[in-house]
Design an enzyme around this catalytic site. Sequence first.
Site, PDB file in Angstrom:
ATOM      1  N   GLU A 114     124.394   8.417  97.577  1.00  0.00           N
ATOM      2  CA  GLU A 114     123.597   9.180  96.633  1.00  0.00           C
ATOM      3  C   GLU A 114     122.112   9.077  96.949  1.00  0.00           C
ATOM      4  OE1 GLU A 114     125.337   9.838  92.330  1.00  0.00           O
ATOM      5  OE2 GLU A 114     124.190   8.002  92.468  1.00  0.00           O
ATOM      6  N   GLU A 145     103.106  -9.309  63.258  1.00  0.00           N
ATOM      7  CA  GLU A 145     102.461  -8.492  62.235  1.00  0.00           C
ATOM      8  C   GLU A 145     100.940  -8.506  62.329  1.00  0.00           C
ATOM      9  OE1 GLU A 145     104.192  -9.880  58.588  1.00  0.00           O
ATOM     10  OE2 GLU A 145     105.731  -8.353  58.665  1.00  0.00           O
TER      11      GLU A 145
END
Lengths: 506, 101
Positions: free
Chosen positions: A68, A311
Amino acid sequence: MTYATKPQIVKLETGIPGFDLISEGGLPENRTTLVAGTAGSAKTVFACQFLAEGILKHNQAGVFVTFEEAPADMRKNMLGFHWDIAEWEQNGQWQFVDGTPEPGRDTTNSGSYDLGALLVRIEHAVRKVNAKRVSLDSLGAVFNQLHDSATVRRELFRIACCLREMGVTSILTAERSSEYGEISRHGIEEFVADNVITLRNVLDEEKRRRTMEILKFRGTSHQKGEYPFTILPGSGIFGLPLSGIELKQHSSNVRTSSGIAELDKMCGGGFFRDSILLVSGATGTGKTLTVTHFIAGGAARGERSLLFAFEESREQLMRNALGWGIDFDQMEREGKLRVVCQYPEVASVEDHLVRMQRIIDEFRPNRIAVDSLSALERVSSLKGFREFVIGLTSCIKHLEVAGLFTSTTSSLMGGTSITEAHISTITDSIILLRYVEMFGEMRRGLTVLKMRGSMHDKDIREFTIDHTGMHIGKPFRNVGGILAGTPVQLVPDDIKRIGTMFDTKE
Amino acid sequence: METHMLRLFITGKTARSQAAIQNLSEVCETYLAGRYELEIIDLLEDPEIAEIEKILQTPTLIKIYPAPTRRIIGDLSNREQLLAGLDLYGSSFAAGTEGQS
Protein backbone atom coordinates in the site's frame (compact mmCIF):
# COMPACT_ATOMS: atom_id res chain seq x y z
CA MET A 1 5.05 -36.68 30.38
CA THR A 2 2.66 -34.38 32.19
CA TYR A 3 0.71 -31.64 30.47
CA ALA A 4 2.94 -29.04 32.00
CA THR A 5 6.08 -30.42 30.40
CA LYS A 6 4.63 -31.01 26.93
CA PRO A 7 5.60 -28.37 24.42
CA GLN A 8 3.07 -25.58 24.46
CA ILE A 9 2.61 -22.54 22.31
CA VAL A 10 5.41 -20.14 23.01
CA LYS A 11 4.73 -16.44 22.73
CA LEU A 12 7.00 -13.85 21.21
CA GLU A 13 7.13 -10.64 23.21
CA THR A 14 6.21 -7.92 20.74
CA GLY A 15 7.47 -5.02 22.80
CA ILE A 16 4.39 -2.96 21.95
CA PRO A 17 3.57 -1.30 25.31
CA GLY A 18 0.42 -2.75 26.83
CA PHE A 19 -0.10 -5.33 24.11
CA ASP A 20 2.07 -7.95 25.74
CA LEU A 21 -0.03 -7.69 28.90
CA ILE A 22 -3.31 -8.02 27.03
CA SER A 23 -1.97 -10.93 25.00
CA GLU A 24 -0.43 -12.48 28.12
CA GLY A 25 3.05 -12.59 26.67
CA GLY A 26 2.90 -11.49 23.05
CA LEU A 27 2.07 -13.08 19.71
CA PRO A 28 2.13 -16.86 19.31
CA GLU A 29 5.62 -17.56 18.07
CA ASN A 30 6.12 -18.95 14.61
CA ARG A 31 2.52 -18.29 13.64
CA THR A 32 0.63 -15.80 11.56
CA THR A 33 -1.69 -13.29 13.18
CA LEU A 34 -4.33 -11.37 11.31
CA VAL A 35 -4.67 -7.73 12.34
CA ALA A 36 -7.98 -6.43 11.04
CA GLY A 37 -9.32 -2.91 11.24
CA THR A 38 -11.15 -0.17 9.40
CA ALA A 39 -9.37 2.63 7.58
CA GLY A 40 -7.43 4.74 10.06
CA SER A 41 -7.42 2.14 12.81
CA ALA A 42 -3.59 2.10 12.95
CA LYS A 43 -3.00 -1.25 11.24
CA THR A 44 0.11 -0.05 9.44
CA VAL A 45 1.48 1.50 12.62
CA PHE A 46 0.87 -1.78 14.45
CA ALA A 47 2.56 -3.80 11.72
CA CYS A 48 5.46 -1.37 11.62
CA GLN A 49 5.83 -1.16 15.39
CA PHE A 50 5.92 -4.94 15.61
CA LEU A 51 9.14 -4.85 13.59
CA ALA A 52 10.48 -1.65 15.17
CA GLU A 53 10.15 -2.95 18.75
CA GLY A 54 11.77 -6.19 17.63
CA ILE A 55 14.80 -4.24 16.47
CA LEU A 56 14.87 -1.82 19.40
CA LYS A 57 14.10 -4.16 22.29
CA HIS A 58 14.98 -7.67 21.17
CA ASN A 59 17.58 -7.20 18.45
CA GLN A 60 15.46 -9.19 16.01
CA ALA A 61 15.52 -8.24 12.36
CA GLY A 62 12.32 -7.82 10.39
CA VAL A 63 10.91 -7.90 6.88
CA PHE A 64 8.18 -5.51 5.90
CA VAL A 65 6.13 -6.49 2.87
CA THR A 66 4.19 -3.46 1.74
CA PHE A 67 1.41 -3.39 -0.84
CA GLU A 68 0.00 0.00 0.00
CA GLU A 69 2.48 2.58 1.22
CA ALA A 70 5.67 2.89 -0.79
CA PRO A 71 8.91 2.27 1.17
CA ALA A 72 10.07 5.85 0.54
CA ASP A 73 6.87 7.19 2.15
CA MET A 74 7.11 4.78 5.05
CA ARG A 75 10.69 5.77 5.82
CA LYS A 76 9.50 9.37 6.05
CA ASN A 77 6.19 8.81 7.85
CA MET A 78 7.58 6.55 10.55
CA LEU A 79 10.25 9.06 11.56
CA GLY A 80 7.47 10.74 13.53
CA PHE A 81 7.59 7.73 15.85
CA HIS A 82 11.39 7.99 15.95
CA TRP A 83 11.74 4.81 13.92
CA ASP A 84 14.66 5.36 11.58
CA ILE A 85 13.93 2.70 9.01
CA ALA A 86 16.61 3.93 6.60
CA GLU A 87 19.26 3.42 9.26
CA TRP A 88 17.95 -0.03 10.15
CA GLU A 89 18.07 -0.94 6.47
CA GLN A 90 21.71 0.06 6.37
CA ASN A 91 22.42 -2.01 9.47
CA GLY A 92 20.76 -5.04 7.92
CA GLN A 93 17.95 -5.12 10.50
CA TRP A 94 15.09 -4.11 8.25
CA GLN A 95 14.26 -5.30 4.75
CA PHE A 96 11.48 -4.03 2.55
CA VAL A 97 9.67 -6.13 0.00
CA ASP A 98 7.99 -3.58 -2.20
CA GLY A 99 4.72 -4.82 -3.60
CA THR A 100 3.18 -1.45 -4.24
CA PRO A 101 1.73 -0.94 -7.70
CA GLU A 102 3.76 1.24 -10.00
CA PRO A 103 1.62 3.97 -11.49
CA GLY A 104 1.47 3.84 -15.24
CA ARG A 105 2.71 0.27 -15.51
CA ASP A 106 1.11 -1.40 -18.51
CA THR A 107 -0.11 -4.86 -17.55
CA THR A 108 -2.32 -7.43 -19.20
CA ASN A 109 -3.32 -10.88 -18.07
CA SER A 110 -3.14 -14.06 -20.05
CA GLY A 111 -4.02 -17.24 -18.22
CA SER A 112 -3.52 -18.39 -14.67
CA TYR A 113 -0.70 -17.30 -12.38
CA ASP A 114 0.57 -17.68 -8.85
CA LEU A 115 2.37 -15.42 -6.38
CA GLY A 116 5.53 -17.45 -6.58
CA ALA A 117 7.63 -14.36 -7.26
CA LEU A 118 6.34 -12.65 -4.12
CA LEU A 119 7.07 -15.75 -2.09
CA VAL A 120 10.59 -15.94 -3.49
CA ARG A 121 11.14 -12.31 -2.58
CA ILE A 122 9.88 -12.76 0.98
CA GLU A 123 12.03 -15.86 1.48
CA HIS A 124 15.02 -14.07 0.06
CA ALA A 125 14.49 -11.05 2.31
CA VAL A 126 14.04 -13.20 5.41
CA ARG A 127 17.26 -15.08 4.68
CA LYS A 128 19.13 -11.89 3.87
CA VAL A 129 18.66 -10.24 7.27
CA ASN A 130 17.94 -13.43 9.21
CA ALA A 131 14.53 -12.06 10.13
CA LYS A 132 12.44 -13.25 13.05
CA ARG A 133 9.47 -11.01 12.31
CA VAL A 134 7.53 -10.38 9.12
CA SER A 135 4.71 -7.91 8.51
CA LEU A 136 2.49 -7.90 5.42
CA ASP A 137 0.49 -4.71 4.92
CA SER A 138 -2.19 -4.90 3.69
CA LEU A 139 -4.01 -7.82 2.17
CA GLY A 140 -6.86 -5.64 0.92
CA ALA A 141 -4.39 -3.86 -1.35
CA VAL A 142 -3.27 -7.21 -2.81
CA PHE A 143 -6.85 -8.05 -3.66
CA ASN A 144 -7.40 -4.66 -5.23
CA GLN A 145 -4.23 -4.99 -7.26
CA LEU A 146 -4.76 -8.50 -8.53
CA HIS A 147 -8.54 -8.75 -8.94
CA ASP A 148 -8.58 -12.55 -9.09
CA SER A 149 -9.75 -13.22 -5.51
CA ALA A 150 -9.72 -17.00 -5.72
CA THR A 151 -6.08 -17.06 -6.84
CA VAL A 152 -5.02 -14.51 -4.25
CA ARG A 153 -6.74 -16.42 -1.48
CA ARG A 154 -5.07 -19.67 -2.51
CA GLU A 155 -1.68 -17.99 -2.81
CA LEU A 156 -1.92 -16.16 0.51
CA PHE A 157 -2.63 -19.47 2.16
CA ARG A 158 0.55 -20.80 0.59
CA ILE A 159 2.50 -17.77 1.81
CA ALA A 160 1.12 -18.17 5.33
CA CYS A 161 2.25 -21.81 5.33
CA CYS A 162 5.71 -20.87 4.06
CA LEU A 163 6.09 -18.17 6.70
CA ARG A 164 5.46 -20.82 9.32
CA GLU A 165 8.04 -23.11 7.77
CA MET A 166 10.58 -20.30 7.77
CA GLY A 167 10.19 -20.03 11.53
CA VAL A 168 9.12 -16.40 11.57
CA THR A 169 6.32 -14.76 13.53
CA SER A 170 4.21 -12.73 11.19
CA ILE A 171 1.42 -10.19 11.02
CA LEU A 172 -1.01 -9.80 8.15
CA THR A 173 -3.17 -6.71 8.11
CA ALA A 174 -6.61 -6.66 6.54
CA GLU A 175 -9.34 -4.12 6.03
CA ARG A 176 -12.74 -4.22 7.63
CA SER A 177 -15.74 -2.42 6.28
CA SER A 178 -17.35 -1.74 9.66
CA GLU A 179 -16.20 -1.58 13.29
CA TYR A 180 -18.63 -4.25 14.41
CA GLY A 181 -19.30 -6.78 11.67
CA GLU A 182 -17.50 -9.44 9.68
CA ILE A 183 -13.85 -9.82 10.59
CA SER A 184 -12.39 -8.78 7.27
CA ARG A 185 -13.51 -7.85 3.82
CA HIS A 186 -12.17 -10.68 1.72
CA GLY A 187 -12.79 -13.60 4.02
CA ILE A 188 -9.08 -13.88 4.69
CA GLU A 189 -9.61 -14.96 8.29
CA GLU A 190 -10.70 -18.38 7.04
CA PHE A 191 -7.17 -19.44 6.30
CA VAL A 192 -4.96 -17.46 8.64
CA ALA A 193 -7.47 -17.50 11.47
CA ASP A 194 -5.20 -19.08 14.05
CA ASN A 195 -4.95 -15.68 15.64
CA VAL A 196 -7.05 -12.62 15.02
CA ILE A 197 -6.66 -9.14 16.49
CA THR A 198 -9.05 -6.30 15.72
CA LEU A 199 -8.15 -2.65 15.99
CA ARG A 200 -10.99 -0.18 16.31
CA ASN A 201 -11.34 3.54 15.96
CA VAL A 202 -14.86 4.14 17.16
CA LEU A 203 -16.68 7.42 17.17
CA ASP A 204 -18.27 7.59 20.59
CA GLU A 205 -20.17 10.70 21.63
CA GLU A 206 -18.29 12.78 19.05
CA LYS A 207 -14.95 11.53 20.33
CA ARG A 208 -12.62 9.03 18.73
CA ARG A 209 -11.67 6.10 20.87
CA ARG A 210 -9.10 3.55 19.80
CA THR A 211 -9.33 0.03 21.12
CA MET A 212 -7.65 -3.28 20.44
CA GLU A 213 -9.19 -6.67 20.99
CA ILE A 214 -7.75 -10.13 20.68
CA LEU A 215 -10.51 -12.10 19.05
CA LYS A 216 -8.75 -15.40 19.20
CA PHE A 217 -5.42 -17.04 19.82
CA ARG A 218 -5.75 -20.65 18.87
CA GLY A 219 -4.50 -22.93 21.60
CA THR A 220 -3.39 -20.27 24.04
CA SER A 221 -4.81 -17.74 26.44
CA HIS A 222 -5.26 -13.96 26.29
CA GLN A 223 -7.21 -11.19 27.97
CA LYS A 224 -10.68 -10.74 26.56
CA GLY A 225 -12.54 -7.66 25.46
CA GLU A 226 -11.60 -4.28 24.06
CA TYR A 227 -8.69 -2.37 25.51
CA PRO A 228 -8.17 1.30 24.83
CA PHE A 229 -4.91 2.41 23.29
CA THR A 230 -3.45 5.64 22.10
CA ILE A 231 -0.83 6.59 19.54
CA LEU A 232 1.94 8.76 20.90
CA PRO A 233 4.27 10.85 18.80
CA GLY A 234 7.77 9.55 19.28
CA SER A 235 6.80 6.07 20.41
CA GLY A 236 3.72 4.73 18.61
CA ILE A 237 0.97 2.52 19.97
CA PHE A 238 0.54 2.50 23.72
CA GLY A 239 -2.03 0.12 25.17
CA LEU A 240 -3.81 0.67 28.45
CA PRO A 241 -4.24 -2.80 29.90
CA LEU A 242 -6.80 -2.09 32.57
CA SER A 243 -7.66 -5.54 33.75
CA GLY A 244 -4.06 -6.57 33.24
CA ILE A 245 -3.28 -4.60 36.35
CA GLU A 246 -3.51 -6.82 39.36
CA LEU A 247 -4.88 -5.84 42.72
CA LYS A 248 -1.75 -6.89 44.52
CA GLN A 249 -0.61 -3.72 46.17
CA HIS A 250 0.34 -3.90 49.80
CA SER A 251 -1.59 -2.08 52.41
CA SER A 252 0.16 -0.12 55.07
CA ASN A 253 -0.96 1.06 58.44
CA VAL A 254 1.34 4.05 58.36
CA ARG A 255 -0.60 7.26 58.76
CA THR A 256 0.30 10.44 57.05
CA SER A 257 -0.89 13.97 57.52
CA SER A 258 -3.49 15.67 55.39
CA GLY A 259 -1.82 18.96 56.18
CA ILE A 260 -4.76 19.98 58.36
CA ALA A 261 -4.33 18.87 61.96
CA GLU A 262 -8.03 18.85 62.75
CA LEU A 263 -8.87 16.81 59.66
CA ASP A 264 -6.24 14.25 60.67
CA LYS A 265 -8.00 13.96 64.02
CA MET A 266 -11.34 13.47 62.28
CA CYS A 267 -9.80 10.67 60.23
CA GLY A 268 -8.63 8.89 63.31
CA GLY A 269 -5.01 10.03 63.08
CA GLY A 270 -4.44 10.95 59.44
CA PHE A 271 -4.75 9.29 56.04
CA PHE A 272 -3.15 5.97 55.35
CA ARG A 273 0.05 6.45 53.42
CA ASP A 274 -1.03 4.45 50.41
CA SER A 275 -4.66 5.41 50.21
CA ILE A 276 -6.64 7.34 47.67
CA LEU A 277 -8.87 10.14 48.86
CA LEU A 278 -11.69 11.83 47.10
CA VAL A 279 -12.65 15.36 48.05
CA SER A 280 -16.04 16.22 46.69
CA GLY A 281 -17.68 19.61 46.76
CA ALA A 282 -19.39 22.34 44.81
CA THR A 283 -17.39 25.10 43.23
CA GLY A 284 -15.76 27.34 45.82
CA THR A 285 -16.16 25.00 48.79
CA GLY A 286 -12.42 24.67 49.28
CA LYS A 287 -11.29 21.71 47.20
CA THR A 288 -8.19 23.38 45.80
CA LEU A 289 -7.44 24.57 49.32
CA THR A 290 -7.59 21.00 50.60
CA VAL A 291 -5.17 20.04 47.84
CA THR A 292 -2.87 22.91 48.81
CA HIS A 293 -2.84 21.80 52.43
CA PHE A 294 -2.22 18.22 51.35
CA ILE A 295 0.85 19.32 49.39
CA ALA A 296 2.11 21.63 52.14
CA GLY A 297 1.61 18.84 54.69
CA GLY A 298 3.78 16.59 52.55
CA ALA A 299 6.46 19.22 52.10
CA ALA A 300 6.58 19.76 55.87
CA ARG A 301 7.56 16.08 56.23
CA GLY A 302 10.08 16.30 53.41
CA GLU A 303 7.83 14.46 50.95
CA ARG A 304 7.58 15.26 47.26
CA SER A 305 4.24 16.08 45.71
CA LEU A 306 2.98 16.07 42.17
CA LEU A 307 -0.03 18.21 41.29
CA PHE A 308 -2.02 17.74 38.09
CA ALA A 309 -4.19 20.79 37.65
CA PHE A 310 -6.91 20.75 35.01
CA GLU A 311 -8.87 23.82 36.00
CA GLU A 312 -6.47 26.57 36.95
CA SER A 313 -3.31 27.91 35.41
CA ARG A 314 0.03 27.73 37.13
CA GLU A 315 -0.01 31.43 38.04
CA GLN A 316 -3.49 31.17 39.52
CA LEU A 317 -2.49 28.19 41.63
CA MET A 318 0.65 29.92 42.88
CA ARG A 319 -1.25 33.07 43.73
CA ASN A 320 -4.03 31.19 45.51
CA ALA A 321 -1.55 29.19 47.55
CA LEU A 322 0.31 32.34 48.52
CA GLY A 323 -3.01 33.81 49.59
CA TRP A 324 -3.24 30.98 52.12
CA GLY A 325 0.37 31.48 53.17
CA ILE A 326 1.84 28.57 51.25
CA ASP A 327 4.68 29.19 48.80
CA PHE A 328 4.39 26.71 45.92
CA ASP A 329 7.10 28.49 43.99
CA GLN A 330 9.70 27.86 46.65
CA MET A 331 8.59 24.23 47.05
CA GLU A 332 9.12 23.72 43.33
CA ARG A 333 12.57 25.23 43.49
CA GLU A 334 13.42 22.88 46.35
CA GLY A 335 12.22 19.95 44.29
CA LYS A 336 9.42 19.11 46.69
CA LEU A 337 6.67 19.91 44.27
CA ARG A 338 5.92 19.70 40.61
CA VAL A 339 2.88 21.42 39.18
CA VAL A 340 1.58 20.19 35.83
CA CYS A 341 -1.16 22.35 34.39
CA GLN A 342 -3.10 21.33 31.36
CA TYR A 343 -6.45 22.01 29.83
CA PRO A 344 -8.45 18.82 29.64
CA GLU A 345 -9.32 19.62 26.02
CA VAL A 346 -5.75 19.38 24.71
CA ALA A 347 -5.84 15.61 24.57
CA SER A 348 -8.06 12.59 24.92
CA VAL A 349 -8.31 10.95 28.34
CA GLU A 350 -6.19 8.06 27.10
CA ASP A 351 -3.43 10.49 26.14
CA HIS A 352 -3.79 12.28 29.46
CA LEU A 353 -3.45 9.01 31.32
CA VAL A 354 -0.32 7.97 29.47
CA ARG A 355 1.22 11.40 29.93
CA MET A 356 0.40 11.43 33.64
CA GLN A 357 1.85 7.97 34.12
CA ARG A 358 5.05 9.09 32.41
CA ILE A 359 5.37 12.15 34.63
CA ILE A 360 4.67 10.05 37.72
CA ASP A 361 7.35 7.55 36.69
CA GLU A 362 9.78 10.35 36.10
CA PHE A 363 9.15 12.43 39.23
CA ARG A 364 8.53 9.56 41.65
CA PRO A 365 6.40 11.58 44.08
CA ASN A 366 5.20 10.58 47.55
CA ARG A 367 1.92 12.37 47.04
CA ILE A 368 -0.16 12.86 43.96
CA ALA A 369 -3.03 15.32 43.69
CA VAL A 370 -5.45 15.73 40.79
CA ASP A 371 -7.52 18.91 40.72
CA SER A 372 -10.04 18.23 39.48
CA LEU A 373 -10.78 14.80 38.19
CA SER A 374 -14.25 15.82 37.09
CA ALA A 375 -12.81 18.37 34.65
CA LEU A 376 -11.74 15.40 32.54
CA GLU A 377 -15.29 14.15 32.36
CA ARG A 378 -16.09 16.66 29.69
CA VAL A 379 -13.46 15.45 27.25
CA SER A 380 -14.44 11.81 27.24
CA SER A 381 -17.26 9.40 26.97
CA LEU A 382 -18.56 7.78 30.13
CA LYS A 383 -16.79 4.54 29.36
CA GLY A 384 -13.53 6.26 28.53
CA PHE A 385 -13.68 8.24 31.73
CA ARG A 386 -14.32 5.18 33.85
CA GLU A 387 -11.31 3.46 32.30
CA PHE A 388 -9.23 6.55 32.88
CA VAL A 389 -10.12 6.60 36.58
CA ILE A 390 -9.39 2.90 36.98
CA GLY A 391 -6.11 3.25 35.11
CA LEU A 392 -4.98 6.20 37.16
CA THR A 393 -5.95 4.77 40.54
CA SER A 394 -4.31 1.44 39.86
CA CYS A 395 -1.17 3.23 38.73
CA ILE A 396 -1.12 5.27 41.94
CA LYS A 397 -1.98 2.30 44.17
CA HIS A 398 0.75 0.32 42.53
CA LEU A 399 3.31 2.90 43.58
CA GLU A 400 1.96 2.89 47.12
CA VAL A 401 1.78 6.63 47.40
CA ALA A 402 -1.00 8.85 48.71
CA GLY A 403 -3.40 10.20 46.13
CA LEU A 404 -5.92 12.96 46.49
CA PHE A 405 -8.52 13.59 43.81
CA THR A 406 -11.06 16.36 43.78
CA SER A 407 -14.44 16.18 42.21
CA THR A 408 -16.82 19.03 41.53
CA THR A 409 -20.49 18.44 42.23
CA SER A 410 -22.92 19.89 39.75
CA SER A 411 -25.26 21.50 42.30
CA LEU A 412 -24.26 24.01 44.93
CA MET A 413 -26.13 22.29 47.71
CA GLY A 414 -25.66 18.60 48.34
CA GLY A 415 -25.46 16.42 45.27
CA THR A 416 -22.96 14.00 43.79
CA SER A 417 -21.16 13.90 40.46
CA ILE A 418 -20.56 11.24 37.86
CA THR A 419 -16.97 11.09 39.02
CA GLU A 420 -18.03 9.95 42.45
CA ALA A 421 -20.28 7.25 41.07
CA HIS A 422 -17.28 5.77 39.24
CA ILE A 423 -14.62 6.33 41.74
CA SER A 424 -16.22 5.99 45.16
CA THR A 425 -15.67 2.26 45.36
CA ILE A 426 -12.04 2.62 44.35
CA THR A 427 -11.15 5.34 46.83
CA ASP A 428 -10.25 4.54 50.38
CA SER A 429 -11.62 7.74 51.87
CA ILE A 430 -14.20 10.27 50.85
CA ILE A 431 -14.43 13.76 52.26
CA LEU A 432 -17.43 15.89 51.47
CA LEU A 433 -17.27 19.68 51.41
CA ARG A 434 -20.75 21.20 51.39
CA TYR A 435 -22.39 24.58 51.54
CA VAL A 436 -24.78 25.00 54.43
CA GLU A 437 -27.30 27.79 54.25
CA MET A 438 -28.25 29.13 57.67
CA PHE A 439 -30.18 32.28 58.38
CA GLY A 440 -29.53 33.59 54.89
CA GLU A 441 -25.79 32.98 55.19
CA MET A 442 -23.61 30.50 53.29
CA ARG A 443 -21.42 28.51 55.60
CA ARG A 444 -19.22 25.57 54.84
CA GLY A 445 -19.45 22.09 56.23
CA LEU A 446 -17.04 19.15 56.04
CA THR A 447 -17.55 15.51 56.80
CA VAL A 448 -15.56 12.32 56.45
CA LEU A 449 -17.98 10.03 54.67
CA LYS A 450 -15.79 7.00 54.46
CA MET A 451 -12.44 5.98 55.84
CA ARG A 452 -11.47 2.47 54.90
CA GLY A 453 -9.89 0.52 57.73
CA SER A 454 -10.24 3.13 60.42
CA MET A 455 -12.66 4.80 62.80
CA HIS A 456 -13.52 8.34 61.88
CA ASP A 457 -15.51 11.32 63.07
CA LYS A 458 -19.13 11.09 61.94
CA ASP A 459 -19.95 14.75 62.57
CA ILE A 460 -20.53 17.37 59.95
CA ARG A 461 -18.14 20.08 61.04
CA GLU A 462 -18.20 23.71 60.12
CA PHE A 463 -15.05 25.16 58.66
CA THR A 464 -13.86 28.60 57.69
CA ILE A 465 -11.23 29.82 55.25
CA ASP A 466 -8.92 32.74 55.90
CA HIS A 467 -5.45 33.89 54.91
CA THR A 468 -3.84 30.95 56.71
CA GLY A 469 -6.02 28.35 55.10
CA MET A 470 -8.73 26.04 56.35
CA HIS A 471 -9.93 25.98 59.96
CA ILE A 472 -12.24 23.23 61.08
CA GLY A 473 -14.59 24.22 63.84
CA LYS A 474 -17.50 22.72 65.78
CA PRO A 475 -20.07 20.27 64.45
CA PHE A 476 -23.31 21.65 63.12
CA ARG A 477 -25.84 20.96 65.82
CA ASN A 478 -29.54 21.56 65.48
CA VAL A 479 -29.28 21.35 61.68
CA GLY A 480 -30.44 18.47 59.51
CA GLY A 481 -30.51 17.70 55.80
CA ILE A 482 -27.13 19.20 54.95
CA LEU A 483 -26.04 16.36 52.70
CA ALA A 484 -29.41 16.26 50.98
CA GLY A 485 -28.84 19.90 50.13
CA THR A 486 -31.78 21.16 52.17
CA PRO A 487 -30.49 22.25 55.58
CA VAL A 488 -33.30 22.54 58.08
CA GLN A 489 -32.99 24.30 61.40
CA LEU A 490 -34.27 22.04 64.12
CA VAL A 491 -35.94 23.62 67.13
CA PRO A 492 -35.12 22.12 70.57
CA ASP A 493 -38.51 20.40 70.76
CA ASP A 494 -37.81 18.50 67.55
CA ILE A 495 -34.40 17.42 68.74
CA LYS A 496 -35.93 16.10 71.93
CA ARG A 497 -38.58 14.23 70.01
CA ILE A 498 -36.10 12.70 67.55
CA GLY A 499 -33.89 11.80 70.48
CA THR A 500 -36.65 9.73 72.04
CA MET A 501 -37.85 8.16 68.80
CA PHE A 502 -35.29 5.42 69.02
CA ASP A 503 -35.48 5.06 72.73
CA THR A 504 -36.73 1.55 73.38
CA LYS A 505 -37.03 1.90 77.13
CA GLU A 506 -39.95 4.34 76.94
CA MET B 1 10.70 -5.14 -38.76
CA GLU B 2 12.58 -4.67 -35.52
CA THR B 3 13.61 -7.41 -33.14
CA HIS B 4 11.32 -8.09 -30.14
CA MET B 5 13.12 -8.28 -26.80
CA LEU B 6 11.28 -10.45 -24.28
CA ARG B 7 11.96 -11.63 -20.76
CA LEU B 8 10.01 -14.38 -19.09
CA PHE B 9 10.17 -14.76 -15.31
CA ILE B 10 9.24 -18.11 -13.79
CA THR B 11 9.62 -19.76 -10.38
CA GLY B 12 10.98 -23.25 -10.81
CA LYS B 13 9.89 -25.94 -13.18
CA THR B 14 6.22 -25.91 -12.36
CA ALA B 15 3.44 -26.92 -14.74
CA ARG B 16 2.55 -23.26 -15.06
CA SER B 17 6.11 -22.31 -15.97
CA GLN B 18 6.28 -25.05 -18.60
CA ALA B 19 2.96 -23.97 -20.07
CA ALA B 20 4.10 -20.36 -20.30
CA ILE B 21 7.33 -21.32 -22.07
CA GLN B 22 5.44 -23.60 -24.44
CA ASN B 23 2.75 -21.00 -25.27
CA LEU B 24 5.23 -18.19 -25.75
CA SER B 25 7.52 -20.22 -27.97
CA GLU B 26 4.60 -21.15 -30.21
CA VAL B 27 3.54 -17.53 -30.67
CA CYS B 28 7.08 -16.30 -31.21
CA GLU B 29 7.84 -18.99 -33.78
CA THR B 30 4.59 -18.27 -35.61
CA TYR B 31 4.71 -14.50 -35.69
CA LEU B 32 8.24 -13.44 -34.88
CA ALA B 33 10.41 -16.20 -36.33
CA GLY B 34 14.00 -14.97 -36.36
CA ARG B 35 12.99 -11.54 -35.05
CA TYR B 36 12.94 -12.06 -31.29
CA GLU B 37 15.25 -12.50 -28.34
CA LEU B 38 13.80 -14.40 -25.37
CA GLU B 39 15.47 -14.60 -21.99
CA ILE B 40 13.99 -17.00 -19.44
CA ILE B 41 14.84 -16.22 -15.82
CA ASP B 42 14.12 -18.59 -12.94
CA LEU B 43 13.61 -16.45 -9.86
CA LEU B 44 14.48 -19.32 -7.56
CA GLU B 45 18.01 -19.02 -8.88
CA ASP B 46 18.09 -15.24 -8.93
CA PRO B 47 15.68 -13.83 -6.32
CA GLU B 48 17.36 -10.42 -6.29
CA ILE B 49 16.09 -9.60 -9.76
CA ALA B 50 12.48 -10.16 -8.63
CA GLU B 51 13.01 -7.41 -6.08
CA ILE B 52 14.56 -5.06 -8.64
CA GLU B 53 11.84 -5.67 -11.20
CA LYS B 54 9.16 -5.68 -8.45
CA ILE B 55 7.55 -8.86 -9.70
CA LEU B 56 4.71 -10.33 -7.63
CA GLN B 57 3.16 -12.94 -9.87
CA THR B 58 4.71 -15.67 -11.97
CA PRO B 59 4.90 -16.36 -14.78
CA THR B 60 5.45 -12.75 -15.84
CA LEU B 61 6.46 -11.86 -19.35
CA ILE B 62 7.99 -8.43 -19.92
CA LYS B 63 8.08 -7.00 -23.41
CA ILE B 64 11.09 -4.70 -23.26
CA TYR B 65 11.25 -3.74 -26.89
CA PRO B 66 9.54 -2.34 -28.90
CA ALA B 67 8.01 0.36 -26.68
CA PRO B 68 5.83 0.55 -24.74
CA THR B 69 7.19 -1.77 -22.08
CA ARG B 70 4.40 -4.09 -21.04
CA ARG B 71 3.88 -6.92 -18.58
CA ILE B 72 1.83 -9.94 -19.47
CA ILE B 73 0.96 -12.05 -16.48
CA GLY B 74 -0.07 -15.68 -16.45
CA ASP B 75 0.72 -18.94 -18.21
CA LEU B 76 -0.01 -17.17 -21.53
CA SER B 77 -2.77 -19.64 -22.36
CA ASN B 78 -5.04 -16.84 -23.53
CA ARG B 79 -3.55 -16.33 -26.96
CA GLU B 80 -5.54 -13.24 -27.91
CA GLN B 81 -4.43 -11.41 -24.77
CA LEU B 82 -0.86 -12.52 -25.40
CA LEU B 83 -0.91 -11.25 -28.97
CA ALA B 84 -2.49 -7.98 -27.90
CA GLY B 85 0.13 -7.61 -25.20
CA LEU B 86 2.92 -8.17 -27.69
CA ASP B 87 1.33 -5.73 -30.16
CA LEU B 88 0.92 -8.60 -32.61
CA TYR B 89 -2.86 -8.52 -32.63
CA GLY B 90 -2.96 -6.82 -36.01
CA SER B 91 -0.82 -9.50 -37.62
CA SER B 92 -3.15 -12.33 -36.69
CA PHE B 93 -6.32 -10.77 -38.00
CA ALA B 94 -4.51 -8.49 -40.41
CA ALA B 95 -7.27 -6.99 -42.49
CA GLY B 96 -10.40 -7.08 -40.31
CA THR B 97 -9.61 -5.42 -36.97
CA GLU B 98 -7.44 -2.57 -38.09
CA GLY B 99 -9.94 -1.52 -40.67
CA GLN B 100 -12.73 -1.24 -38.10
CA SER B 101 -10.97 1.10 -35.69
